[in-house]
Motif scaffolding. Structure first.
Motif, PDB file in Angstrom:
ATOM      1  N   ARG A   1      43.152  64.405 -35.675  1.00 22.47           N
ATOM      2  CA  ARG A   1      42.028  65.107 -35.769  1.00 22.47           C
ATOM      3  C   ARG A   1      41.090  64.417 -36.875  1.00 22.47           C
ATOM      4  N   PHE A   2      41.830  64.211 -37.984  1.00 16.66           N
ATOM      5  CA  PHE A   2      41.105  63.677 -39.032  1.00 16.66           C
ATOM      6  C   PHE A   2      40.562  62.231 -38.704  1.00 16.66           C
ATOM      7  N   ALA A   3      41.384  61.376 -37.853  1.00 19.84           N
ATOM      8  CA  ALA A   3      40.924  60.271 -37.477  1.00 19.84           C
ATOM      9  C   ALA A   3      39.618  60.379 -36.665  1.00 19.84           C
ATOM     10  N   ASN A   4      39.559  61.392 -35.976  1.00 18.45           N
ATOM     11  CA  ASN A   4      38.293  61.554 -35.221  1.00 18.45           C
ATOM     12  C   ASN A   4      37.150  61.929 -35.818  1.00 18.45           C
ATOM     13  N   LEU A   5      37.636  62.863 -37.182  1.00 18.67           N
ATOM     14  CA  LEU A   5      36.409  62.977 -38.295  1.00 18.67           C
ATOM     15  C   LEU A   5      35.814  61.656 -38.916  1.00 18.67           C
ATOM     16  N   ASN A   6      36.827  60.732 -39.237  1.00 22.02           N
ATOM     17  CA  ASN A   6      36.307  59.707 -39.921  1.00 22.02           C
ATOM     18  C   ASN A   6      35.549  58.787 -38.694  1.00 22.02           C
ATOM     19  N   ARG A   7      35.855  58.795 -37.408  1.00 24.32           N
ATOM     20  CA  ARG A   7      35.135  58.125 -36.491  1.00 24.32           C
ATOM     21  C   ARG A   7      33.658  58.419 -36.244  1.00 24.32           C
ATOM     22  N   ASN A   8      33.647  59.825 -36.406  1.00 23.56           N
ATOM     23  CA  ASN A   8      32.242  60.326 -35.853  1.00 23.56           C
ATOM     24  C   ASN A   8      31.763  61.285 -36.822  1.00 23.56           C
ATOM     25  N   SER A   9      30.679  60.543 -37.363  1.00 19.43           N
ATOM     26  CA  SER A   9      30.090  61.165 -38.472  1.00 19.43           C
ATOM     27  C   SER A   9      29.230  62.294 -38.253  1.00 19.43           C
ATOM     28  N   HIS A  10      28.686  62.438 -36.921  1.00 19.01           N
ATOM     29  CA  HIS A  10      27.951  63.440 -36.668  1.00 19.01           C
ATOM     30  C   HIS A  10      28.705  64.979 -36.838  1.00 19.01           C
ATOM     31  N   ASN A  11      30.025  64.850 -36.974  1.00 19.83           N
ATOM     32  CA  ASN A  11      30.637  66.208 -37.266  1.00 19.83           C
ATOM     33  C   ASN A  11      30.402  66.669 -38.566  1.00 19.83           C
ATOM     34  N   ASN A  12      29.981  65.854 -39.586  1.00 22.23           N
ATOM     35  CA  ASN A  12      29.396  66.358 -40.774  1.00 22.23           C
ATOM     36  C   ASN A  12      28.397  67.215 -40.700  1.00 22.23           C
ATOM     37  N   HIS A  13      27.468  66.804 -40.184  1.00 23.03           N
ATOM     38  CA  HIS A  13      26.485  67.800 -39.652  1.00 23.03           C
ATOM     39  C   HIS A  13      26.798  69.031 -38.829  1.00 23.03           C
ATOM     40  N   ARG A  14      27.623  69.204 -38.217  1.00 24.34           N
ATOM     41  CA  ARG A  14      28.129  70.198 -37.499  1.00 24.34           C
ATOM     42  C   ARG A  14      28.924  71.326 -38.553  1.00 24.34           C
ATOM     43  N   ILE A  15      29.619  70.538 -39.455  1.00 22.05           N
ATOM     44  CA  ILE A  15      30.380  71.204 -40.621  1.00 22.05           C
ATOM     45  C   ILE A  15      29.480  71.849 -41.470  1.00 22.05           C
ATOM     46  N   THR A  16      28.294  71.074 -41.839  1.00 16.43           N
ATOM     47  CA  THR A  16      27.280  71.723 -42.726  1.00 16.43           C
ATOM     48  C   THR A  16      26.733  72.954 -41.855  1.00 16.43           C
TER      49      THR A  16
END
Length: 314
Positions: free
Chosen positions: A202-217
């Motif tokens: 799952r961390f690998a997916n987070l590092n690949r897909n930066s749009h998840n940073n907006h989701r986390i915010t």
């Protein structure tokens, strides 16, 4: 309208407050907690938000991020100070976001009700990654979103928070997204989290897909507004460890510093998170998320503590 004179006077007042707090901090206790965090613009209006962007210490910060998070914290305070009594809330008014969480209507455009979503989407990582419209329904905020109805008011946040079934579903949504990110909630009371069993994938997916940073915010903002502000700091602490200490989430690092920390509405906890980030951030001279005076004072405290530890060890 913000006139040049008004902007100048506000800027001058801000500087006086800022430097007086520094002087007071140096004249008394050396504890960083004694310094007022005027640099965050916590008590300021929109004018102050514009002014604070001009201060030298913030020159290298993401101005849009700083303004966004400041506006969010301002809105959070409004929701907390709303004086509408519970018995005067309009229960008959149609709030689609609330009805969705009451399992009365599906979210658009996928047409899935919340209980069905939790049942069939939990662990479906491919769908959670590539479908984008659900996140605004799961984690509503005060902001206008593309795939939902109007931004929520303090009144509807109250209606959300007083419905126990809605709050249970919100908690399930939170666990679902944590699982998607490789994180496990280990305490519903404190919000403490840890790595899930499948964290590497799952961390690998987070590092690949930066749009998840907006989701986390968005998730952090929503949890603050929806009655779980104490969940914010543990999750942010987790991301700071994984970005600054272990280095497992390098693509999340910038968002953690620009957005995640400043989503934490508890000022004392936010200060501690900033201090933690400074402690592990390198190089120290490029740390721009607090004023230079605050940074130097904290580093001085750290050095003194280290010297005391060495002295006690001898």
């Amino acid at each position: 309208m913000i006139t040049p004179l008004r902007l100048f006077l506000t800027f001058l007042s801000f500087l006086l407050l800022h430097y007086s707090s520094v002087i007071m901090g140096n004249s008394g206790s050396n504890s960083l907690s004694d310094s007022d965090s005027t640099w965050e613009g916590e008590e300021c209006c929109e004018v102050m938000a514009k002014v604070s962007m001009q201060l030298p210490w913030s020159a290298q910060r993401d101005a849009n991020a700083a303004r966004d998070m400041q506006n969010y914290r301002y809105m959070w305070r409004i929701t907390q100070s709303d004086d509408v009594p519970d018995d005067e809330l309009d229960n008959d008014k149609v709030w689609p976001n609330l009805q969705f969480y009451q399992n009365k209507i599906p979210f658009s455009p996928d047409g899935i009700c919340i209980d069905e979503f939790h049942l069939h989407w939990f662990g479906d990582y491919d769908k959670l990654e590539h479908v984008h419209c659900y996140i605004q329904w799961l984690f509503p905020t005060h902001e206008k979103a593309v795939n939902t109805f109007d931004e929520l008011s303090p009144e509807v946040f109250k209606l959300f928070c007083r419905d126990k079934e809605v709050m249970k579903r919100l908690l399930t949504s939170y666990k679902l997204m944590l699982d998607f990110y490789g994180i496990e909630l280990i305490s519903e009371e404190t919000g403490e989290v840890k790595r899930a069993v499948n964290w590497k994938e799952r961390f690998a997916n987070l590092n690949r897909n930066s749009h998840n940073n907006h989701r986390i915010t968005r998730i952090l903002k929503s949890m603050g507004l929806m009655g779980f502000p104490h969940y914010q700091a543990p999750l942010v602490q987790f991301f700071l460890v994984e970005t600054l200490v272990t280095g497992t989430l390098p693509q999340v690092k910038q968002s953690a510093l620009d957005y995640f920390i400043f989503a934490v509405v508890d000022k004392a906890k936010r200060r501690e998170l900033i201090k933690f980030a400074l402690l592990y951030f390198e190089p120290k001279e490029k740390f721009v998320w607090c004023p230079k005076e605050i940074k130097n004072q904290f580093l001085k405290e750290v050095k003194q503590a280290q010297e005391e530890c060495l002295g006690n060890a001898k």
